[in-house]
Design a protein around this motif. Sequence first.
Motif, PDB file in Angstrom:
ATOM      1  N   UNK A 152       0.832  -1.205   0.000  1.00 54.89           N
ATOM      2  CA  UNK A 152       0.000   0.000   0.000  1.00 54.89           C
ATOM      3  C   UNK A 152       0.866   1.254   0.000  1.00 54.89           C
ATOM      4  N   UNK A 153       0.409   2.263  -0.696  1.00 49.58           N
ATOM      5  CA  UNK A 153       1.167   3.505  -0.780  1.00 49.58           C
ATOM      6  C   UNK A 153       1.345   4.109   0.604  1.00 49.58           C
ATOM      7  N   UNK A 154       0.284   4.011   1.395  1.00 49.42           N
ATOM      8  CA  UNK A 154       0.336   4.583   2.739  1.00 49.42           C
ATOM      9  C   UNK A 154       1.433   3.971   3.581  1.00 49.42           C
ATOM     10  N   UNK A 155       1.743   2.719   3.304  1.00 47.32           N
ATOM     11  CA  UNK A 155       2.774   2.066   4.108  1.00 47.32           C
ATOM     12  C   UNK A 155       4.134   2.701   3.838  1.00 47.32           C
ATOM     13  N   UNK A 156       4.296   3.304   2.672  1.00 46.30           N
ATOM     14  CA  UNK A 156       5.563   3.988   2.390  1.00 46.30           C
ATOM     15  C   UNK A 156       5.653   5.296   3.159  1.00 46.30           C
ATOM     16  N   UNK A 157       4.552   6.014   3.249  1.00 46.22           N
ATOM     17  CA  UNK A 157       4.639   7.339   3.868  1.00 46.22           C
ATOM     18  C   UNK A 157       4.584   7.292   5.387  1.00 46.22           C
ATOM     19  N   UNK A 158       4.321   6.100   5.934  1.00 42.91           N
ATOM     20  CA  UNK A 158       4.343   5.980   7.392  1.00 42.91           C
ATOM     21  C   UNK A 158       5.428   5.014   7.834  1.00 42.91           C
ATOM     22  N   UNK A 159       6.294   4.628   6.903  1.00 44.75           N
ATOM     23  CA  UNK A 159       7.272   3.612   7.226  1.00 44.75           C
ATOM     24  C   UNK A 159       8.331   4.167   8.181  1.00 44.75           C
ATOM     25  N   UNK A 160       8.840   3.293   9.030  1.00 52.28           N
ATOM     26  CA  UNK A 160      10.003   3.689   9.819  1.00 52.28           C
ATOM     27  C   UNK A 160      11.213   2.854   9.417  1.00 52.28           C
ATOM     28  N   UNK A 161      11.056   2.076   8.361  1.00 55.21           N
ATOM     29  CA  UNK A 161      12.150   1.241   7.875  1.00 55.21           C
ATOM     30  C   UNK A 161      13.194   2.137   7.196  1.00 55.21           C
ATOM     31  N   UNK A 162      14.425   2.081   7.685  1.00 56.30           N
ATOM     32  CA  UNK A 162      15.461   2.960   7.126  1.00 56.30           C
ATOM     33  C   UNK A 162      15.639   2.753   5.633  1.00 56.30           C
ATOM     34  N   UNK A 163      15.370   1.541   5.143  1.00 54.41           N
ATOM     35  CA  UNK A 163      15.580   1.277   3.723  1.00 54.41           C
ATOM     36  C   UNK A 163      14.527   1.981   2.878  1.00 54.41           C
ATOM     37  N   UNK A 164      13.306   1.937   3.377  1.00 57.97           N
ATOM     38  CA  UNK A 164      12.245   2.633   2.641  1.00 57.97           C
ATOM     39  C   UNK A 164      12.427   4.144   2.718  1.00 57.97           C
ATOM     40  N   UNK A 165      12.855   4.617   3.875  1.00 61.08           N
ATOM     41  CA  UNK A 165      13.072   6.065   3.994  1.00 61.08           C
ATOM     42  C   UNK A 165      14.183   6.490   3.055  1.00 61.08           C
ATOM     43  N   UNK A 166      15.197   5.623   2.911  1.00 53.32           N
ATOM     44  CA  UNK A 166      16.265   5.931   1.961  1.00 53.32           C
ATOM     45  C   UNK A 166      15.702   6.086   0.554  1.00 53.32           C
ATOM     46  N   UNK A 167      14.755   5.212   0.213  1.00 51.59           N
ATOM     47  CA  UNK A 167      14.151   5.292  -1.129  1.00 51.59           C
ATOM     48  C   UNK A 167      13.338   6.584  -1.263  1.00 51.59           C
ATOM     49  N   UNK A 168      12.621   6.942  -0.208  1.00 47.22           N
ATOM     50  CA  UNK A 168      11.864   8.200  -0.242  1.00 47.22           C
ATOM     51  C   UNK A 168      12.810   9.371  -0.492  1.00 47.22           C
ATOM     52  N   UNK A 169      13.926   9.372   0.259  1.00 50.96           N
ATOM     53  CA  UNK A 169      14.917  10.431   0.060  1.00 50.96           C
ATOM     54  C   UNK A 169      15.424  10.426  -1.379  1.00 50.96           C
ATOM     55  N   UNK A 170      15.670   9.221  -1.884  1.00 51.29           N
ATOM     56  CA  UNK A 170      16.246   9.110  -3.212  1.00 51.29           C
ATOM     57  C   UNK A 170      15.329   9.754  -4.246  1.00 51.29           C
ATOM     58  N   UNK A 171      14.047   9.435  -4.140  1.00 55.30           N
ATOM     59  CA  UNK A 171      13.091  10.010  -5.082  1.00 55.30           C
ATOM     60  C   UNK A 171      13.071  11.537  -4.954  1.00 55.30           C
ATOM     61  N   UNK A 172      13.074  12.023  -3.713  1.00 59.22           N
ATOM     62  CA  UNK A 172      13.027  13.470  -3.497  1.00 59.22           C
ATOM     63  C   UNK A 172      14.273  14.141  -4.068  1.00 59.22           C
ATOM     64  N   UNK A 173      15.419  13.500  -3.850  1.00 60.31           N
ATOM     65  CA  UNK A 173      16.666  14.107  -4.288  1.00 60.31           C
ATOM     66  C   UNK A 173      16.784  14.153  -5.804  1.00 60.31           C
ATOM     67  N   UNK A 174      16.289  13.114  -6.469  1.00 60.27           N
ATOM     68  CA  UNK A 174      16.318  13.145  -7.940  1.00 60.27           C
ATOM     69  C   UNK A 174      15.545  14.356  -8.430  1.00 60.27           C
ATOM     70  N   UNK A 175      14.411  14.582  -7.792  1.00 59.72           N
ATOM     71  CA  UNK A 175      13.582  15.724  -8.164  1.00 59.72           C
ATOM     72  C   UNK A 175      14.367  17.036  -8.023  1.00 59.72           C
ATOM     73  N   UNK A 176      15.031  17.208  -6.879  1.00 62.76           N
ATOM     74  CA  UNK A 176      15.766  18.456  -6.668  1.00 62.76           C
ATOM     75  C   UNK A 176      16.988  18.545  -7.587  1.00 62.76           C
TER      76      UNK A 176
END
Lengths: 313, 533, 214, 99
Positions: B12-36
């Motif tokens: 579920x998408x929601x599981x990504x935005x509430x995750x506390x898993x460092x690996x998933x958070x790394x992926x979130x950062x990665x997506x954000x950083x590509x954008x910037x």
Amino acid sequence: MWRQWIPFWHEGVSPYGGDVDLLFRGLLVASTLVLGLLLFLILLFCIRYRAGNDVDRENHEAKSWHWEIGWTAASLVAFLGLFAWGAAIFLKIYQTPADDLSVFVVAQQWMWKVQHPGGQAEINALHMPINRPVNLVMASQDVIHSFFIPALRLKHDVVPGRYQSIEIEAMRPGHYHLFCAEYCGTDHARMLGEVVAMRPADYAAWLAQQAPSSSLAQQGSALFRQLGCSGCHEGSSSIHAPRLEGLYGKPVPLSDGSTVIADDKYLRDSILLPRSQVAAGYQPVMPSFEGRIDEAQLLQLVAYIKSLATVKP
Amino acid sequence: MTGKNYLTDDYRLGSWFTTTDHKRIAILYFATLIFFFFIGGVAATLIRIELATPGPDVVSADTYNRLFTMHGIIMVWFFLIPSIPNTLGNFIVPLMIGARDLAFPRLNLASWYLFVLGGSVTLFAIFMGGIDTGWTLYTPFSTLYSNSYVSVAVTGIFIAGFSSILTGLNFIVTIHKLRAPGLTWYRLPLFIWSLYATSVILVLATPVLAITLVLLTAERLFGVGIFDPRIGGDPLLFQHLFWFYSHPAVYIMILPGMGVVNELIACYARKKIFGYKFVAWASLAIAAAGFLVWGHHMFVSGQSLTASLVFSFMSFIVAVPSAIKVFNWTATLHKGKIRFDAPMLYALAFIGLFTIGGLTGLFLACLAFDVYATDTYFVVAHFHYIMVGGMVTAYFGGLHYWWPKITGRMYPEYWARAAAILIFFGFNLTFFPQFVLGAEGMPRRYHVYAPEFQIWNVLSSGGASVLAIAYLLPMFYLAYSLFFGARAPANPWGATGLEWQTSSPPPRLNFDRQPVVDGDPYDYAHAPEPQHV
Amino acid sequence: MSDSQDIAEHLATSAQRDEVLELGMWTFLSTEVLLFGGLILSYFVYRHADPQAFLAAGRETRIVIGTVNTALLLTSSFCVAAALQAAEQGARRATRTLLGIAILLGLGFLGLKGVEYLGEYREHLVPGVNFARTGQDAHGIELFFIFYFIATLLHGVHVVAGIGVLAVFAAMATATTARSRYIAGLRTAALYWHFVDLVWIFLFALIYLPGRSS
Amino acid sequence: MSEIRRPERRLWRPFVDLVLCWIGLLALLGLTVTLSYQPLASFNFPVAMTIATIKAGLVAAIFMELRHRSGIIRAFAAAGFFWLAILLWLGLMDFLTRV
């Protein structure tokens, strides 16, 4: 034609210009050697020890500390040498100005205003004689600018709120770029000027040709009256205010017991912030002229008070 | 493969935005950083297009000033500083030390939200009309004269700063307290050492930036002018405070890059890093001594001559540990068994480009030459060699190296090598001419310039177009590999390090059983052979 | 075994959790030192530039309020330290009472701070809002009060946050579950509150004491 | 689960060291205010800062329990102040050496 593309092909024309150029070449040679050695080694190792190549890989250096000490010490010694070299020339560049020929520079968005002691004023140009140190007194009207003449290998920021003195000297006549090197807003890239170094005779001729009806000090004198300063600071005044004749360059006792030398900075502060350093024995009654006069007018007033230095009070 | 990994744990998408898993958070950062990175890159492209000719052709002076400011702010605070620490670091650090997560998983997620919030506020400022102060935000221009959205942009940076602090705090505590049994300090991979050093800077330097931005905003919005020269404030105080953060920030950008390169060189030369302890301590020495040199940005600013001398001296001292690292990397190659996979190409490019950046840094530390070269293109070229040639190259290297671990897929090797080589040439073509421009005296932040500078600007702009294509390439083939790449084994490179002992991609809590360490790092004499798929 | 539910899944033991929390808070506090550090540097720079004005400005501050406020914070810090000891020994009511007193003292601090600000507003000592000083030291006094307001507001924000945290722990003091986790949390919160106190000790010396002897 | 029903009625008292620390802090506060009114010329400021440092040391050592902590926590506590010292030292150096 192609030579103009080589940086530093034209020697610097200030007295220390050659030193800076030599330093640059020294740095260039040293770093090329280091870089060359490093790339050579990397290339050598990469080719010789590539995975498919069957070479002796036994007995590789196990104890590393003597190598470490070696290159750490070598880097340190080389770096300290470079530091000393650069620092020695640096002190030469910013040596305390000899109070010889003073020219005033006001930087503002986005122009350089230059005032010569004889009253000659120019914008985005600075005429100067060769082989004679010129003491530039610089002030900024608004933001930080930076006075940069590549040919003289010289740069210094001009910070609002204070005077900046530097000494410049050119050894060959010519027209040289003057850039603003500190970002200062919209037209930063157009805040350009030209330094015109001239033979003394040409310079004298230029001064004469440009000579206005009044010198900088005379302009200051007029302003002095126009602003009403003379009402208090001149002999016949009923208000008790310090006399300005013979003041410049002398120590002034202040009301808090300390003493300052009446230099450009003190005069400037006294006009803008009269209550910050009140002379002993006087009431802090002088109004502030902050916001009422600009840096150029301030320079005229200072020049006028300076011209009174030799007058007997 | 049995069991779920962290990617398939919950769809579920929601599981990504509430995750506390460092690996998933790394992926979130990665997506954000590509954008910037993309936004900052667009600004850079426009800048280089404008500078292809001496006159004002494409954008107005005001637009140009906003472009380079936006490029600087976005790239520094929203790409370079978080790049390796928050993506690769976030993903790899717990894996490397055998932990199940970072010490404060929720703080980690909060840090990402702060980052997104700060980034959004800054982007909002840009879309409102931008900011034209340069990323250095010098007063009194930024407080009294600029008519742009300084306060909004500064608020964004301020918020993102707290994201940095929380990340640094998280890493420090994690590395101290969550190491696997047997994993002593001298058994830690050098990537961990360098991220630890980075975190020290993040934690101790960023708050000074925060308070400086508060003072700046107070002066701009409320007229409470602590730097205002009209009431005796000193604009140089702002510069001291700003560079107290922003010089160490350069080491925030380069230290993680060095850390990645250690891993790559050891793995592809199949040797322990030469002088392991020296390299490890060099990271900490750089982090500590990096705080002593900030005044070298101010040699011509009007600070006292004594201060300039001291800061110049310190700057030469801080160069020593960097030199030590470069020599040690080179020595590591000696008698190695070197393979030239794409990550290694990036690592070798890093050494070359970083060395050029470092050596030209010595030019600038040298007082008399700095008087001439500061605020010219020489400085621009120098710091791009460090930050782009160094950091971004290392970032790409690390990304390829750990790509199989992160995604469970292999990337296409030939494309990756081609991109690495293209980046190297494009980069040098873009930035080497700028050294020449600086040496000729062209000031930076110039929208129009004297015609004699054109030839080098044209070369630089040409190089920039090569570089732009080279940076886009990985985006395509990496995206391709996500769907069509071969499945990655647990340890495709035959690398040492705990992260390679778990499956690719790792399970949600990283390891099925707690790993125990009983030997030195980089024990390539006993490592498995690389297995290419 | 009783506290296995209190430990997050990524940690192994409650001892590890306590160490992580405490080290995390100390790291955070080192950040806070540098946050105030920028202000402290500004203070010294301008005090050096205009020492007379800083003495004059110091005399303008209200030393009675400042001293009482310092005493309030020191006492509240004592209460929090005692509350932690009480919690460690299982004296839950004492914990709650002591935290309650600490919160009241913190609120008292904020109240007096408000009174002080009001007085400064009336005396035209608020730069940017209502500042009307003239005379020899006007600019130096203005710089001093800029420092004063930004530093005390920043400190005030920390006090407010601290009161919020203490209130949570006061409310949980007599709850029956998860004691070891509660104590670890309270220790962390206490560290923060003591730090707020510690910052104030220095601010007090910088703000209220200069210029009193002349 | 055994600790839930522990009797709550006994009167709890804080340890002596906490109380002494608190009294000491208040005494130092009184001392610094008193001394600030004494004409010590340029010594007023160093005296005030020294007393503030002693007070801070007391808070750190006793309230913050640093005296019971290992080297690492102490190092972390010192780090912030060490870096603050760098900031003040090099930051002030410029202003103190200007001519």
